[in-house]
Design a protein around this motif. Structure first.
Motif, PDB file in Angstrom:
ATOM      1  N   SER A 109       0.849  -1.195   0.000  1.00  0.00           N
ATOM      2  CA  SER A 109       0.000   0.000   0.000  1.00  0.00           C
ATOM      3  C   SER A 109       0.880   1.239   0.000  1.00  0.00           C
ATOM      4  O   SER A 109       1.573   1.513   0.987  1.00  0.00           O
ATOM      5  CB  SER A 109      -0.911  -0.001   1.236  1.00  0.00           C
ATOM      6  OG  SER A 109      -1.726   1.138   1.262  1.00  0.00           O
ATOM      7  N   PHE A 110       0.866   1.970  -1.104  1.00  0.00           N
ATOM      8  CA  PHE A 110       1.685   3.178  -1.213  1.00  0.00           C
ATOM      9  C   PHE A 110       0.861   4.361  -0.695  1.00  0.00           C
ATOM     10  O   PHE A 110      -0.120   4.771  -1.313  1.00  0.00           O
ATOM     11  CB  PHE A 110       2.113   3.427  -2.656  1.00  0.00           C
ATOM     12  CG  PHE A 110       3.350   4.259  -2.766  1.00  0.00           C
ATOM     13  CD1 PHE A 110       4.584   3.673  -2.915  1.00  0.00           C
ATOM     14  CD2 PHE A 110       3.273   5.647  -2.700  1.00  0.00           C
ATOM     15  CE1 PHE A 110       5.743   4.442  -3.005  1.00  0.00           C
ATOM     16  CE2 PHE A 110       4.409   6.422  -2.794  1.00  0.00           C
ATOM     17  CZ  PHE A 110       5.656   5.821  -2.941  1.00  0.00           C
ATOM     18  N   ILE A 111       1.251   4.896   0.435  1.00  0.00           N
ATOM     19  CA  ILE A 111       0.487   5.935   1.127  1.00  0.00           C
ATOM     20  C   ILE A 111       1.113   7.304   0.886  1.00  0.00           C
ATOM     21  O   ILE A 111       2.309   7.495   1.115  1.00  0.00           O
ATOM     22  CB  ILE A 111       0.422   5.650   2.638  1.00  0.00           C
ATOM     23  CG1 ILE A 111      -0.216   4.273   2.888  1.00  0.00           C
ATOM     24  CG2 ILE A 111      -0.357   6.736   3.369  1.00  0.00           C
ATOM     25  CD1 ILE A 111      -0.161   3.830   4.332  1.00  0.00           C
ATOM     26  N   VAL A 112       0.300   8.224   0.404  1.00  0.00           N
ATOM     27  CA  VAL A 112       0.756   9.598   0.172  1.00  0.00           C
ATOM     28  C   VAL A 112      -0.180  10.539   0.911  1.00  0.00           C
ATOM     29  O   VAL A 112      -1.296  10.813   0.465  1.00  0.00           O
ATOM     30  CB  VAL A 112       0.781   9.941  -1.333  1.00  0.00           C
ATOM     31  CG1 VAL A 112       1.235  11.389  -1.543  1.00  0.00           C
ATOM     32  CG2 VAL A 112       1.704   8.980  -2.085  1.00  0.00           C
ATOM     33  N   LYS A 113       0.277  11.022   2.037  1.00  0.00           N
ATOM     34  CA  LYS A 113      -0.470  12.015   2.820  1.00  0.00           C
ATOM     35  C   LYS A 113       0.458  13.194   3.088  1.00  0.00           C
ATOM     36  O   LYS A 113       1.177  13.222   4.077  1.00  0.00           O
ATOM     37  CB  LYS A 113      -0.981  11.409   4.122  1.00  0.00           C
ATOM     38  CG  LYS A 113      -2.026  10.313   3.932  1.00  0.00           C
ATOM     39  CD  LYS A 113      -2.611   9.843   5.258  1.00  0.00           C
ATOM     40  CE  LYS A 113      -3.699   8.799   5.036  1.00  0.00           C
ATOM     41  NZ  LYS A 113      -4.310   8.347   6.306  1.00  0.00           N
ATOM     42  N   VAL A 114       0.444  14.124   2.159  1.00  0.00           N
ATOM     43  CA  VAL A 114       1.355  15.275   2.213  1.00  0.00           C
ATOM     44  C   VAL A 114       0.529  16.546   2.039  1.00  0.00           C
ATOM     45  O   VAL A 114       0.130  16.884   0.915  1.00  0.00           O
ATOM     46  CB  VAL A 114       2.434  15.189   1.114  1.00  0.00           C
ATOM     47  CG1 VAL A 114       3.426  16.334   1.249  1.00  0.00           C
ATOM     48  CG2 VAL A 114       3.157  13.843   1.159  1.00  0.00           C
ATOM     49  N   PRO A 115       0.244  17.274   3.097  1.00  0.00           N
ATOM     50  CA  PRO A 115      -0.615  18.471   3.006  1.00  0.00           C
ATOM     51  C   PRO A 115      -0.088  19.531   2.046  1.00  0.00           C
ATOM     52  O   PRO A 115      -0.879  20.252   1.425  1.00  0.00           O
ATOM     53  CB  PRO A 115      -0.635  18.989   4.449  1.00  0.00           C
ATOM     54  CG  PRO A 115      -0.329  17.799   5.293  1.00  0.00           C
ATOM     55  CD  PRO A 115       0.622  16.978   4.488  1.00  0.00           C
TER      56      PRO A 115
END
Length: 424
Positions: free
Chosen positions: A195-201
């Motif tokens: 699972s490639f997670i991208v949480k970058v505001p």
């Protein structure tokens, strides 16, 4: 005087500016010009080493190491290494990268082919205070992120076919890049992440590519500041995408017959410009695209089901301010031709009555249902300026000309509109 050396009389700062615009191997050769030039090259702020030959020797790495040993600039603006062939075992890539980071490098690019051994980045890369742009491309480059990375200045990051130590390596890296605005990720089958997670505001643009089938892969995207998004993943799981209220531009390439629901595409409801490659537009015919002004629909139809044109009208009903409609109905992939379904709707979409200005249809086959759909668009688009058609490649030239004459004879609500043919 014709033989006068005026360049050598220039100030060092101007000479360095000139040298920074050419490849480093050419910069180094300037040392033989005269005593005046012997050490000027050692102070350049931009170093670029490029060898795009598929087969080569270790000379490029010898040049890199020797030139870095002689380099005297206190600040290194950029280091770009691009090599297409494998290098010898004694080439110390980590030492070169570490040197650049120690000299406050702002832009670092390492683009090399797979090597016989696993490559590791030096630890100081993950704590650089000056790095603004970082590009890493190598199938045997191992991303081993420490527990406390910190890249406060990094704005652009490209992770292209690299390998990660574990599921959380990229998460730790991204979460400690508070200024990151542009991210590009290209995945291969051995990158160790499910699972490639991208949480970058802070993220403004994101490009995600995975061409080869890899079961069990997914993308989790939750970056509310996104403005531009490209997703190219024909077989992956992209359902966990959400929270994109400011999205302006998106390109989505999927090859899936019928999504389980419209949750995924509903995340794009705020987009202004959309390029969408699907098997059928039906999956997004219930979504309200209130800001959409331009759409390019590449519809890939196969023999295993019927292509319907009705969802296109539903799509138009849900796009009230659409100005540009481009369609590429790719039925050429089929062996026997795909049956089309078309029934004249009872109401006219608002965008046709008051907004649509450009209508483009590529790979137009001229079948009865397609002609009926086009006639409907032309007869109801009151503000249409241009209609452009590109006939499918398997028609003879006379058939193409006959088709264009038929299209030109159709009634157009906008008397000033032009009807053109794209050459193919």
């Amino acid at each position: 005087m014709s033989g006068e050396d005026r360049i050598s009389a220039l100030h060092d700062d101007l000479l360095l500016k000139i040298l920074s615009e050419i490849p480093t191997k050419d910069v180094v050769t300037t040392m033989v010009l005269s005593k005046r030039w012997r050490f000027v090259w050692t102070k350049v702020h931009k170093l670029e080493y490029k060898d795009t030959r598929k087969e080569g020797n270790s000379r490029v790495w010898w040049l890199i190491e020797k030139s870095l040993q002689l380099h005297k600039a206190t600040v290194l603006e950029s280091l770009h290494i691009q090599v297409e062939h494998q290098f010898c075992d004694d080439a110390d890539v980590g030492k070169c990268v570490s040197y650049a980071v120690d000299h406050n490098v702002r832009e670092l690019a390492l683009i090399i082919p797979p090597q016989p051994m696993i490559l590791l980045l030096p630890s100081n890369v993950y704590t650089s205070k000056t790095l603004v742009k970082l590009t890493l491309s190598c199938r045997t480059l191992f991303i081993d992120v420490p527990s406390l990375p910190c890249l406060p200045s990094l704005q652009r990051l490209a992770l292209l076919n690299v390998v990660y130590k574990d599921e959380n390596s990229h998460v730790r890296l991204l979460s400690n890049c508070p200024a990151l605005r542009h991210l590009e990720v290209q995945r291969n089958k051995s990158d160790n992440v499910t699972s490639f997670i991208v949480k970058v505001p802070s993220l403004k643009s994101f490009r995600y590519t995975q061409h080869k089938r890899a079961s069990g892969r997914s993308l989790v995207l939750d970056s509310p500041g996104l403005r531009r998004l490209t997703l190219i993943d024909p077989h992956g799981d992209l359902d966990s995408i959400q929270n994109m209220p400011h999205l302006d531009w998106a390109h989505v390439f999927l090859i899936i017959p019928y999504p389980k629901d419209d949750k995924f595409l509903r995340s794009f409801s705020s987009v202004k410009v959309l390029r969408l490659s699907l098997r059928n537009v039906e999956c997004c015919s219930t979504i309200k695209f209130s800001r959409l002004m331009k759409v390019t629909l590449h519809l890939c139809c196969f023999d295993d089901f019927m292509c319907s044109l009705e969802p296109l009208l539903l799509f138009l009903h849900n796009s009230p301010i659409l100005k540009v409609l481009e369609i590429n109905y790719d039925v050429a992939l089929c062996s026997n031709g795909v049956p089309l379904s078309w029934n004249r709707p009872s109401s006219v979409p608002v965008c046709l009555l008051s907004h649509l200005e450009i209508f483009v249809w590529k790979e137009f086959a001229g079948r009865r249902q397609e002609r009926a759909f086009v006639a409907y668009i032309l007869a109801n688009s009151k503000r249409l300026k241009t209609a452009v058609f590109s006939p499918t490649y398997n028609l003879y030239e006379k058939e193409k000309e006959k088709m264009m004459e038929l299209l030109k004879s159709m009634y157009r609500a906008s008397a000033s509109s032009q009807l053109l043919r794209l050459l193919n």
